[in-house]
Design an enzyme around this catalytic site. Structure first.
Site, PDB file in Angstrom:
ATOM      1  N   LYS A  84       0.862  -1.178   0.000  1.00  6.97           N
ATOM      2  CA  LYS A  84       0.000   0.000   0.000  1.00  6.97           C
ATOM      3  C   LYS A  84       0.893   1.221   0.000  1.00  6.97           C
ATOM      4  O   LYS A  84       1.717   1.410   0.897  1.00  6.97           O
ATOM      5  CB  LYS A  84      -0.907  -0.001   1.231  1.00  6.97           C
ATOM      6  CG  LYS A  84      -1.794   1.240   1.301  1.00  6.97           C
ATOM      7  CD  LYS A  84      -2.802   1.169   2.417  1.00  6.97           C
ATOM      8  CE  LYS A  84      -3.653   2.424   2.452  1.00  6.97           C
ATOM      9  NZ  LYS A  84      -4.666   2.387   3.500  1.00  6.97           N
ATOM     10  N   ARG A 104     -10.822   9.984   1.612  1.00  7.66           N
ATOM     11  CA  ARG A 104     -10.703  10.689   2.902  1.00  7.66           C
ATOM     12  C   ARG A 104     -11.796  11.741   3.033  1.00  7.66           C
ATOM     13  O   ARG A 104     -12.242  12.020   4.143  1.00  7.66           O
ATOM     14  CB  ARG A 104      -9.298  11.273   3.063  1.00  7.66           C
ATOM     15  CG  ARG A 104      -8.242  10.168   3.183  1.00  7.66           C
ATOM     16  CD  ARG A 104      -6.830  10.720   3.317  1.00  7.66           C
ATOM     17  NE  ARG A 104      -5.832   9.645   3.198  1.00  7.66           N
ATOM     18  CZ  ARG A 104      -4.527   9.862   3.048  1.00  7.66           C
ATOM     19  NH1 ARG A 104      -4.058  11.103   3.019  1.00  7.66           N
ATOM     20  NH2 ARG A 104      -3.693   8.847   2.949  1.00  7.66           N
ATOM     21  N   LYS A 131       1.272   9.971   5.718  1.00  9.60           N
ATOM     22  CA  LYS A 131       1.340   8.564   6.116  1.00  9.60           C
ATOM     23  C   LYS A 131       2.623   7.880   5.628  1.00  9.60           C
ATOM     24  O   LYS A 131       2.685   6.668   5.507  1.00  9.60           O
ATOM     25  CB  LYS A 131       0.081   7.841   5.618  1.00  9.60           C
ATOM     26  CG  LYS A 131      -1.222   8.419   6.188  1.00  9.60           C
ATOM     27  CD  LYS A 131      -2.428   7.507   5.958  1.00  9.60           C
ATOM     28  CE  LYS A 131      -3.687   8.060   6.644  1.00  9.60           C
ATOM     29  NZ  LYS A 131      -4.842   7.139   6.531  1.00  9.60           N
ATOM     30  N   GLU A 137       7.390  -7.034   1.819  1.00 11.73           N
ATOM     31  CA  GLU A 137       6.035  -7.028   2.398  1.00 11.73           C
ATOM     32  C   GLU A 137       5.291  -8.320   2.032  1.00 11.73           C
ATOM     33  O   GLU A 137       4.607  -8.907   2.864  1.00 11.73           O
ATOM     34  CB  GLU A 137       5.240  -5.814   1.894  1.00 11.73           C
ATOM     35  CG  GLU A 137       5.729  -4.458   2.412  1.00 11.73           C
ATOM     36  CD  GLU A 137       5.364  -4.204   3.871  1.00 11.73           C
ATOM     37  OE1 GLU A 137       4.702  -5.056   4.499  1.00 11.73           O
ATOM     38  OE2 GLU A 137       5.748  -3.139   4.391  1.00 11.73           O
ATOM     39  N   LYS A 176      -2.190  -1.536  -3.820  1.00  9.34           N
ATOM     40  CA  LYS A 176      -3.037  -0.356  -3.784  1.00  9.34           C
ATOM     41  C   LYS A 176      -2.204   0.901  -3.850  1.00  9.34           C
ATOM     42  O   LYS A 176      -1.215   0.986  -3.130  1.00  9.34           O
ATOM     43  CB  LYS A 176      -3.807  -0.370  -2.452  1.00  9.34           C
ATOM     44  CG  LYS A 176      -4.683   0.823  -2.218  1.00  9.34           C
ATOM     45  CD  LYS A 176      -5.286   0.723  -0.854  1.00  9.34           C
ATOM     46  CE  LYS A 176      -6.088   1.966  -0.585  1.00  9.34           C
ATOM     47  NZ  LYS A 176      -6.632   2.001   0.720  1.00  9.34           N
ATOM     48  N   SER A 213     -10.190   5.522  -4.867  1.00 12.43           N
ATOM     49  CA  SER A 213     -11.113   6.632  -5.070  1.00 12.43           C
ATOM     50  C   SER A 213     -10.628   7.646  -6.110  1.00 12.43           C
ATOM     51  O   SER A 213     -11.393   8.069  -6.978  1.00 12.43           O
ATOM     52  CB  SER A 213     -11.373   7.331  -3.736  1.00 12.43           C
ATOM     53  OG  SER A 213     -10.158   7.759  -3.147  1.00 12.43           O
ATOM     54  N   TYR A 235     -14.939   1.080  -7.222  1.00 13.27           N
ATOM     55  CA  TYR A 235     -16.192   1.845  -7.106  1.00 13.27           C
ATOM     56  C   TYR A 235     -17.019   1.742  -8.388  1.00 13.27           C
ATOM     57  O   TYR A 235     -18.156   2.189  -8.434  1.00 13.27           O
ATOM     58  CB  TYR A 235     -15.870   3.317  -6.780  1.00 13.27           C
ATOM     59  CG  TYR A 235     -15.077   3.433  -5.490  1.00 13.27           C
ATOM     60  CD1 TYR A 235     -15.722   3.348  -4.250  1.00 13.27           C
ATOM     61  CD2 TYR A 235     -13.687   3.557  -5.503  1.00 13.27           C
ATOM     62  CE1 TYR A 235     -14.996   3.397  -3.077  1.00 13.27           C
ATOM     63  CE2 TYR A 235     -12.954   3.609  -4.323  1.00 13.27           C
ATOM     64  CZ  TYR A 235     -13.620   3.529  -3.115  1.00 13.27           C
ATOM     65  OH  TYR A 235     -12.899   3.555  -1.942  1.00 13.27           O
TER      66      TYR A 235
HETATM   67  C1  PBG Z   1      -7.657   3.505   5.492  1.00 13.30           C
HETATM   68  C2  PBG Z   1      -7.900   3.312   4.054  1.00 13.30           C
HETATM   69  C3  PBG Z   1      -7.662   4.243   3.010  1.00 13.30           C
HETATM   70  C4  PBG Z   1      -8.188   3.675   1.857  1.00 13.30           C
HETATM   71  C5  PBG Z   1      -8.680   2.409   2.195  1.00 13.30           C
HETATM   72  N1  PBG Z   1      -8.479   2.202   3.556  1.00 13.30           N
HETATM   73  C6  PBG Z   1      -7.113   5.617   3.043  1.00 13.30           C
HETATM   74  C7  PBG Z   1      -5.777   5.882   3.580  1.00 13.30           C
HETATM   75  O1  PBG Z   1      -4.954   4.989   3.797  1.00 13.30           O
HETATM   76  O2  PBG Z   1      -5.523   7.047   3.834  1.00 13.30           O
HETATM   77  C8  PBG Z   1      -8.230   4.350   0.512  1.00 13.30           C
HETATM   78  C9  PBG Z   1      -9.255   3.859  -0.439  1.00 13.30           C
HETATM   79  C10 PBG Z   1      -9.520   4.733  -1.601  1.00 13.30           C
HETATM   80  O3  PBG Z   1      -8.880   5.783  -1.832  1.00 13.30           O
HETATM   81  O4  PBG Z   1     -10.436   4.375  -2.364  1.00 13.30           O
HETATM   82  N2  PBG Z   1      -6.553   2.960   6.069  1.00 13.30           N
END
Ligand code: PBG
Length: 322
Positions: A194, A204, A216, A232, A247, A273, A312
């Site tokens: 990720k 968010r 992050k 990982e 991701k 997203s 989505y």
């Molecule tokens: C939370 C999480 C996130 C997403 C899925 N779980 C956001 C982040 O890590 O800040 C993002 C999903 C998306 O953008 O569709 N840990």
């Protein structure tokens, strides 16, 4: 010319015969946003066509998706600030609306595959995925919270737990806790690689979960890196993950392929997203054809080696194919 590649493209029938990648609703998981209350269906401004549902409207939405063949759902909660704290303690309150909602979904539709999210951010007053102390994200202390959250979700009937937090050691820690409490059939889809990505912005917004300070980058991976994805994945393999996820998806097709070629576990990709909103915005302006671009995006993710796509677009794709 002996060799004319165009012969294999001469008609739709021939093209279909040689088509190597086919995408089906069976490959898709539909991420959805749950809010507390009744009768709510609020569109996310930055994600046209995507809503925050209360449990009643979510149940009808799930039913209509199932009629179209979508059988897997990943539900995320959107909490008001008033229920957030530094320890994300609402995440394992058995009376909290998210856990009650998950239970309700599974009770109404036992045949669907229900996935949940494990990370502190939706419940954290700091907006981070782990416990914050003196501006740092604590790893080992966070594992305790994540495992309590996982047990509460497993108890609510979730089929697949999705740790999205990127703390070290969490997959093994959660697996042991689940097994110890008898949840041996609850699967783990690890967010293996990720990345600290700009493409999570609209998500968010949907959850009001942006970090209150900093970013992050001390836990999510650097978008410039490949090798770490192998570390990982090795760890998730050893720690008992059932699926490995990459991701975001579109800017990371090389990582999807790398994990697909090197690990025997099913690979999932999260078409996040921002990737959704990018297409929606240009389609609204008439700059891109929504349906063709959607199918092309999803096909490219599958072609690169993802068997499962969290997207989505799931319902829209199912409508297009019905
Ligand atoms: C939370 C999480 C996130 C997403 C899925 N779980 C956001 C982040 O890590 O800040 C993002 C999903 C998306 O953008 O569709 N840990």
């Amino acid at each position: 010319m002996l060799r004319r590649p165009r012969r294999n493209r001469k008609s739709e029938a021939v093209r279909n015969l040689i088509e190597e990648t086919s995408l089906s609703v069976n490959d898709l998981i539909f991420p959805m946003f749950l809010v507390e209350g009744q009768g709510k269906k609020i569109e996310v401004d930055s994600m046209p066509g995507i809503y925050r549902f209360s449990i009643d409207t979510m149940l009808s939405e799930i039913e209509s998706c199932m009629k179209l063949g979508v059988m897997s759902f990943d539900v995320f909660p959107a909490y008001p600030e008033s229920l957030k704290d530094a320890m994300a303690s609402e995440s394992y309150n058995s009376e909290t609306f998210y856990l009650k909602g998950l239970r309700e979904i599974k009770k109404n539709f036992p045949e669907l595959c229900l996935m949940s999210d494990v990370a502190m951010d939706p419940y954290s007053s700091d907006g981070h995925d782990g416990i914050v102390k003196d501006g740092k994200i604590l790893n080992d202390e966070t594992l305790e919270v994540l495992s309590r959250m996982s047990l509460a979700q497993a108890d609510a009937g979730v089929d697949i737990i999705g740790p999205s937090d990127m703390m070290d050691g969490r997959v093994g820690f959660i697996r042991e806790a689940l097994d110890e409490y008898g949840f041996t059939d609850t699967s783990i889809m690890s967010y293996t690689a990720k990345y600290a990505s700009a493409f999570y912005g609209p998500f968010r917004d949907a959850l009001d979960s942006a970090p209150k300070f900093g970013d992050k980058k001390t836990y999510q991976m650097n978008p410039a890196n490949v090798q770490e994805a192998l570390i990982e994945a090795d760890l998730d393999m050893e720690e008992g993950a059932d699926f490995l996820m990459v991701k975001p998806a579109l800017a990371y097709l090389d990582i999807i392929k790398l994990l697909h070629d090197n690990y025997p576990l099913p690979i999932a990709a999260y078409n996040v997203s921002g990737e959704y909103s990018m297409l929606k915005a240009s389609a609204q302006k008439g700059w891109l054809e929504n349906d063709r671009a959607m199918v092309e995006m999803l096909t490219s993710i599958k072609r690169s080696g993802a068997k499962i796509i969290l997207t989505y677009f799931a319902k829209e794709f199912a409508i297009l194919k019905s």
